[in-house]
Motif scaffolding. Structure first.
Motif: not given
Length: 471
Positions: A186-190, A198-203, A285-289, A342-348
């Motif tokens: 979702l962060n990449k989409a928003v 792009n704040t999540s680490p990778t190997v 599920m995550r919704l975001g904008s 910033g971002s708008i994030v919802g989810g469950a």
């Protein structure tokens, strides 16, 4: 006749007690009205800027003989990481107290314990926070220790390898979490290519870190002219400034400062995505904008709107999806606000068979908050909730120092600490509706679902064309 008289006597005997019980019940149901919401008394903040550009804020407080320090370094956080090393700032911050040019990790820990306190660090999108505390009698030595950790980390090779190993294990665990996968996508989409996306680490990003890289990045990011030191507790103004000058007065910036983080886009083309999770019995599920920066005028009304819609147990999405429909254990929605966007994030997390129905209810609540006025009683309840939570979270001096430092990192003034609750109380139903329409419009939302495509695809068809990805 005798039996009738006996029954009447017994009834009369217990009548006063029954009446008293009824009165007590009635009294219990007649609760007194709520008291007037209280605001945080605006603290007296003594401000001074040292010759090297370091800002020092002193907030004297009475109470326990303890002093809290928070050093905020702007521009040193996750947004400063290059695209090949996402999450680097987290690893750098975690290694600050694992060895300096003067002592090793164990000696730092023992020194902090010996002073009756602790020292630690952490990274956020917009900066790095280094904090410490100690008894007032040890205020000077503890500030010296904090300065040593912040200014002179050695990043010993063995500690770096240990830190990388721990980070890799942590990442391995995170990759098994549907929530982690959904948030990353979702962060990449928003945010697209913006650093906030792009704040999540990778190997690869973790394995690529070296002691030399850590030292070079630290030298560029940690600068007195981009730092704020907050000192709070039982300490006088003159003493606090004297200690700050002794610990940081000779701190010098090296080279040119890193460029400021650019502003994040305020618009993004919504995407529909399923991240495959074979055999999953539920969907995450995550919704975001895109949202807004902390300095925007919408900050306060958007905070209240977020609370009403999805910020607590009594929020609309939680009452709808959890209490009324029984789709989930908990649903949330709201704004995440940083310095430059910033971002708008919802989810469950919901059962497979209600994935489509849950998305329908989310979009229904998003549309409702942007088209209908919130009733007065609901406005009042949520204002009290925000005001009370803010007071509770800032009742300790350590929290006050942290709030001031974090507000400064995202561009909010020191006065905002005392202004927040009064500003929340002034938000109108019309403003909430405007925020809902502007930020939560269903047509703006990207939707990411982590689950089994075979179980949920048919339910999601009516909400657009979902691409299926493995990661």
């Amino acid at each position: 006749m005798k039996k009738l008289m006996l029954a009447l006597s017994i009834s009369l005997l217990f009548a006063p007690a029954a009446f008293a019980a009824g009165s007590a019940k009635a009294a219990a149901n007649s609760l007194p009205p709520y008291g007037k919401d209280k605001t945080i008394p605006a603290p007296k903040i003594i401000k001074k800027t040292l010759a090297n550009g370091l800002q020092v804020w002193v907030v004297p407080r009475q109470g326990l003989p303890r002093v809290d320090y928070v050093l905020a370094v702007r521009g040193a956080g996750l947004a400063a990481d290059d695209s090949k090393h996402p999450g680097f700032a987290n690893l750098m911050a975690s290694l600050l107290n694992e060895g300096s040019t003067k002592r090793d990790s164990r000696a730092i820990a023992e020194a902090a314990q010996g002073l009756g306190g602790e020292v630690g660090a952490g990274a956020s999108h917009d900066g790095v926070i280094v904090s410490a505390n100690a008894l007032t009698s040890n205020a000077g030595p503890m500030l010296q220790l904090l300065a040593e950790v912040a200014r002179m980390p050695a990043f010993p090779p063995q500690e770096v390898e240990l830190g990388k190993g721990n980070a890799l294990e942590g990442l391995k665990v995170s990759e098994t979490s549907p929530g982690f996968r959904a948030e990353r996508a979702l962060n990449k989409a928003v945010f697209g290519p913006h650093p906030y996306g792009n704040t999540s680490p990778t190997v690869e990003s973790i394995k690529g870190v070296t002691p030399e890289m850590l030292r070079a990045e630290h030298a560029k990011r940690f600068r007195p002219d981009r730092s704020l030191l907050v000192i709070t507790g039982r300490i006088g103004e003159a003493e606090a400034l004297k200690l700050a000058t002794a610990a940081f007065g000779d701190w010098k910036a090296e080279g040119a400062a890193l460029p400021d983080t650019p502003g994040a886009s305020l618009a993004a083309k919504p995407v529909r995505m399923i991240l495959q999770r074979d055999g999953s019995v539920q969907s995450t599920m995550r919704l975001g904008s895109p949202g807004m920066a902390a300095s925007a005028t919408d900050y306060v009304p958007l905070r209240l709107t977020s609370t009403i819609l999805g910020g607590g147990f009594s929020s609309r999405v939680n009452l709808n999806l959890r209490e009324e429909k029984g789709y989930t254990y908990g649903a949330s929605a709201g704004a995440r606000i940083f310095r430059n966007g910033g971002s708008i994030v919802g989810g469950a997390d919901v059962r497979n068979e209600v994935t489509g129905a849950a998305l329908k209810e989310y979009l229904h609540e998003y549309k409702r908050i942007g088209t209908e006025l919130v009733p007065d009683a609901e406005m009042s309840m949520n204002k009290r909730y925000v005001a009370g939570g803010y007071l509770i979270s800032n009742q300790m001096q350590r929290a006050v120092a942290g709030t001031l430092a974090n507000n400064w990192l995202v561009g909010l003034p020191s006065e905002f600490l005392g202004q927040y609750v009064p500003l929340i109380q002034k938000v109108t139903p019309e403003q909430v509706r405007e925020m809902g329409k502007k930020y939560f419009a269903p047509e703006l939302q990207s939707v990411v679902v982590v689950g089994d495509n075979a179980a949920v695809a048919e339910q999601l068809k009516q909400y657009g064309e979902f691409t299926v990805q493995e990661k």
